[in-house]
Design a protein around this motif. Structure first.
Motif, PDB file in Angstrom:
ATOM      1  N   GLU A   1      19.462  24.552  12.060  1.00 34.43           N
ATOM      2  CA  GLU A   1      18.640  24.745  13.261  1.00 34.43           C
ATOM      3  C   GLU A   1      19.518  24.844  14.501  1.00 34.43           C
ATOM      4  OE1 GLU A   1      14.545  22.433  11.862  1.00 34.43           O
ATOM      5  OE2 GLU A   1      16.110  21.331  12.937  1.00 34.43           O
TER       6      GLU A   1
ATOM      7  N   LEU B   1       7.215  35.295   5.519  1.00 35.50           N
ATOM      8  CA  LEU B   1       6.935  33.864   5.388  1.00 35.50           C
ATOM      9  C   LEU B   1       6.603  33.493   3.947  1.00 35.50           C
ATOM     10  CD1 LEU B   1       4.738  32.725   8.424  1.00 35.50           C
ATOM     11  CD2 LEU B   1       6.951  31.833   7.737  1.00 35.50           C
TER      12      LEU B   1
ATOM     13  N   PRO C   1       4.230  31.109  13.683  1.00 35.86           N
ATOM     14  CA  PRO C   1       4.914  32.263  13.071  1.00 35.86           C
ATOM     15  C   PRO C   1       3.964  33.220  12.352  1.00 35.86           C
ATOM     16  CG  PRO C   1       5.475  30.219  11.925  1.00 35.86           C
ATOM     17  CD  PRO C   1       4.766  29.833  13.171  1.00 35.86           C
TER      18      PRO C   1
ATOM     19  N   LYS D   1      11.330  34.082  14.626  1.00 37.44           N
ATOM     20  CA  LYS D   1      11.535  32.690  14.214  1.00 37.44           C
ATOM     21  C   LYS D   1      11.991  32.644  12.763  1.00 37.44           C
ATOM     22  CE  LYS D   1       9.107  28.231  14.279  1.00 37.44           C
ATOM     23  NZ  LYS D   1      10.005  27.582  15.227  1.00 37.44           N
ATOM     24  N   CYS D   2      12.903  31.712  12.503  1.00 37.44           N
ATOM     25  CA  CYS D   2      13.335  31.440  11.132  1.00 37.44           C
ATOM     26  C   CYS D   2      12.697  30.133  10.678  1.00 37.44           C
ATOM     27  CB  CYS D   2      14.861  31.347  11.066  1.00 37.44           C
ATOM     28  SG  CYS D   2      15.485  30.824   9.458  1.00 37.44           S
ATOM     29  N   VAL D   3      11.922  30.197   9.609  1.00 33.66           N
ATOM     30  CA  VAL D   3      11.236  29.015   9.078  1.00 33.66           C
ATOM     31  C   VAL D   3      12.036  28.491   7.889  1.00 33.66           C
ATOM     32  CG1 VAL D   3       9.114  28.144   8.058  1.00 33.66           C
ATOM     33  CG2 VAL D   3       9.008  29.911   9.834  1.00 33.66           C
TER      34      VAL D   3
ATOM     35  N   THR E   1      15.387  37.922  12.988  1.00 34.26           N
ATOM     36  CA  THR E   1      14.512  37.530  14.107  1.00 34.26           C
ATOM     37  C   THR E   1      14.700  38.391  15.350  1.00 34.26           C
ATOM     38  OG1 THR E   1      16.087  35.912  15.025  1.00 34.26           O
ATOM     39  CG2 THR E   1      14.582  35.137  13.310  1.00 34.26           C
TER      40      THR E   1
ATOM     41  N   VAL F   1      12.490  26.467   4.572  1.00 36.87           N
ATOM     42  CA  VAL F   1      11.692  25.992   3.443  1.00 36.87           C
ATOM     43  C   VAL F   1      12.549  25.017   2.637  1.00 36.87           C
ATOM     44  CG1 VAL F   1      10.432  26.664   1.368  1.00 36.87           C
ATOM     45  CG2 VAL F   1      10.462  28.184   3.372  1.00 36.87           C
TER      46      VAL F   1
ATOM     47  N   SER G   1       2.217  23.817  11.431  1.00 35.44           N
ATOM     48  CA  SER G   1       3.511  24.429  11.757  1.00 35.44           C
ATOM     49  C   SER G   1       3.595  25.923  11.450  1.00 35.44           C
ATOM     50  CB  SER G   1       4.650  23.667  11.068  1.00 35.44           C
ATOM     51  OG  SER G   1       4.470  23.638   9.677  1.00 35.44           O
ATOM     52  N   PRO G   2       2.958  26.444  10.361  1.00 39.56           N
ATOM     53  CA  PRO G   2       3.071  27.894  10.117  1.00 39.56           C
ATOM     54  C   PRO G   2       2.177  28.747  11.009  1.00 39.56           C
ATOM     55  CG  PRO G   2       2.602  26.671   8.072  1.00 39.56           C
ATOM     56  CD  PRO G   2       2.314  25.784   9.213  1.00 39.56           C
TER      57      PRO G   2
ATOM     58  N   ILE H   1      10.065  37.553  11.595  1.00 33.62           N
ATOM     59  CA  ILE H   1       9.927  36.216  11.015  1.00 33.62           C
ATOM     60  C   ILE H   1      10.579  36.246   9.641  1.00 33.62           C
ATOM     61  CG2 ILE H   1       8.325  34.424  10.254  1.00 33.62           C
ATOM     62  CD1 ILE H   1       8.239  34.782  13.218  1.00 33.62           C
TER      63      ILE H   1
ATOM     64  N   SER I   1      12.176  33.542   6.256  1.00 30.53           N
ATOM     65  CA  SER I   1      12.178  32.216   5.621  1.00 30.53           C
ATOM     66  C   SER I   1      13.556  31.938   5.035  1.00 30.53           C
ATOM     67  CB  SER I   1      11.122  32.151   4.513  1.00 30.53           C
ATOM     68  OG  SER I   1       9.823  32.324   5.048  1.00 30.53           O
TER      69      SER I   1
END
Length: 572
Positions: free
Chosen positions: A393, A218, A325, A198-200, A185, A202, A321-322, A372, A374
């Motif tokens: 988080e 992503l 990002p 941002k780190c999403v 990031t 999953v 939410s996606p 970005i 995941s």
């Protein structure tokens, strides 16, 4: 119309801290929080009493979010801690336990609340000045050119929550993944207004923690894409994939009767007209060489089929939410109207592929510049996964805070006992002018300072849950834990191997005292020494920004509660 019931007068409660019910509630909350603190903290199961989800946790955000109380004093305390956690993500239990300790120790003093508040603010300023000085013995500089300190910081966060159910191998694996995700990031090209990516996360529940991994870009869950089938996607002349991102519904039912009436000519079908409009949008997307169309909401099947026939991949129902990002990663501007498409609204991707984890299939969007990523996060049970998600988080947020202020504090209770030793030494040698400025006597100052130090030490004592002895050394002011059931010996160094943070060991000749929170603890002959810091030896670290804020919030909230003279409660 007359009232069915007479209005009740408001309830006035004077000096709320002197009431037994408030004292008992505060003591109960303090006990719950202390028993949850640290890597050996006891787990709590929270539910609403009428069924539903059961939360197993030791995190302050979950505990204070699920606990309901009718006591205004406790509601003020909980609101302050939750606000702190919303800003820093870390040190919530530290803040809450310390606040309870301040209230408990200060209210028992025979000193006016106004005087206590003035003195405690002065003590807080001494702490903050010490923590921000180069000579502070519990502060560690974080070097981002090396991962050693960052590894210690992330590992300390992961091991602090036992509900994650992690063993050492899993902690090491996740520490590496969280650090890798954070580094993804960080922009490669530094600009004046550089923004972290941002780190999403999953979710993949029911799988081993060691199956977790990090991928750049992503992942969008798409059951219609199967693994092994090549993706025929249209590319531009520069071999990139042009993208379009729609935030508006493309289902063809855009007319809303609640917005008013619409006039339609005889023989004209509104549905057909809207579908033609959508197909015209599809034609423009094809002409503009768009290779991937993503829609937050539903896309009409005929439009999806048309795009597919023309080599364009269409993905709908991606959710809200996606969107952020996706826009950040591709450069696409979310399109909110299908009637006008400007060339500047498109973005681009480097590549597309299909990934499979457990029984789920994902479309993997690979960007040109990775900001970005995941994190495919796995855990064996839903409860453990929920706790692990919050912890990861928190770790990401702590790394972001540390990048802004590259400092960390010693963990394992050593910062608290070091600060207590420092305050005891400092308060014993203050000039008479200080007491005059604060309009207090030296005796009053010493009483408040002693309560302040005992509150800090009570946080360190909360880390022990097995009734073992707790010591602090008289040189560095670090915290040492003696294992429960240890035999009586003449030298404590035979029983303790390392201090709480892991920096000091028993090879040095040290003298100790019991950390039992008693008044009149011995004062160090000099200021606690600054140890020689070797990052590789550090086992436990805390976030500098979060802990400094927690210290301030704890004292300010305690002072607010101590200053309460009346609580006025509406009975209607």
């Amino acid at each position: 119309m007359s009232r069915l019931e007479a209005k009740k007068p408001a309830l006035f409660i004077s000096e709320p801290l002197t009431r037994n019910v408030v004292s008992q509630s505060l003591s109960l909350l303090s006990g719950i929080l202390k028993s949850s603190y640290g890597p050996a903290g006891r787990l709590k199961q929270l539910h609403n009493g009428v069924g539903g989800c059961v939360c197993t946790t030791s995190q302050s955000s979950a505990l204070l979010g699920h606990l309901s109380t009718s006591q205004p004093v406790l509601r003020v305390l909980a609101a302050s801690v939750r606000n702190h956690v919303s800003r820093f993500s870390d040190c919530g239990l530290f803040t809450a336990i310390l606040c309870c300790g301040f209230i408990e120790n200060f209210r028992s003093l025979n000193v006016a609340p106004f005087t206590i508040i003035k003195i405690s603010k002065h003590l807080l300023s001494l702490c903050m000045d010490h923590l921000k000085s180069e000579a502070c013995g519990c502060r560690v500089s974080v070097d981002f050119s090396s991962v050693e300190t960052l590894v210690c910081l992330v590992r300390s966060i992961l091991t602090s929550k036992p509900a994650c159910m992690l063993n050492k191998t899993e902690v090491d694996h996740l520490t590496t993944l969280v650090l890798k995700a954070f580094l993804f990031t960080v922009p490669c090209h530094v600009e004046a207004n550089a923004v972290l990516g941002k780190c999403v996360i999953v979710p993949v529940k029911g799988r081993r923690v060691l199956d977790s991994t990090v991928l750049p870009g992503l992942l969008i869950e798409t059951p219609e894409f199967q693994l092994g089938k090549p993706l025929a996607v249209k590319r531009t002349g520069s071999n990139t994939i042009k993208t379009a991102l729609f935030s508006v519904s493309m289902s063809g039912d855009g007319f809303n009767s609640e917005e008013g009436a619409i006039a339609v000519h005889h023989g004209v079908s509104l549905e057909v007209s809207e579908l033609n409009q959508l197909l015209n949008v599809g034609k423009q997307l094809v002409e503009d060489e768009v290779g991937l169309v993503m829609c937050q909401k539903v896309m009409h099947p005929s439009l999806k089929q048309y795009l597919k026939e023309n080599g364009v991949i269409a993905v709908d129902r991606i959710g809200l939410s996606p969107m952020e990002p996706l826009g950040l990663m591709t450069g696409s501007q979310p399109i909110a109207c299908v009637h006008l498409l400007s060339p500047g609204c498109y973005g681009s991707l480097k590549d597309l592929c299909v990934e499979s984890f457990a029984s789920k299939h994902f479309l993997h969007l690979i960007p040109e510049d990775t900001v970005i990523c995941s994190l495919i996060l796995c855990n064996r049970s839903e409860t453990a996964w929920d706790e692990l998600k919050r912890v990861c988080e928190t770790a990401e947020h702590v790394l972001q805070l540390t990048m802004k202020e590259p400092l960390a504090l010693l963990g394992g209770g050593c910062t608290e006992t070091h600060l207590a030793s420092y305050i005891r030494h400092k308060s014993s040698s203050l000039p008479a002018s200080t007491f005059k400025d604060l309009d207090c006597s030296q005796t009053q100052y010493q009483l408040v300072a002693d309560g302040f130090c005992r509150s800090l030490e009570s946080v360190a004592r909360s880390l022990s849950h097995d009734d073992g002895e707790i010591l602090t050394d008289m040189v560095y002011g670090h915290c040492w834990f003696v294992p429960s059931g240890s035999p009586c010996v003449s030298k404590w160094s035979d029983l303790v191997s390392k201090c709480g943070c892991g920096m000091k060991d028993n090879t040095e000749e040290l003298s100790w005292r019991f950390l039992q929170g008693q008044s009149g603890a011995p004062v160090l002959q000099g200021c606690p020494k600054e140890p020689s810091v070797k990052v590789a030896d550090l086992l436990t670290l805390d976030c500098f920004a979060a802990k400094c804020s927690g210290l301030q919030v704890a004292l300010e909230t305690a002072n607010l509660i101590l200053d309460l003279s009346y609580i006025i409660e509406d009975q209607n």
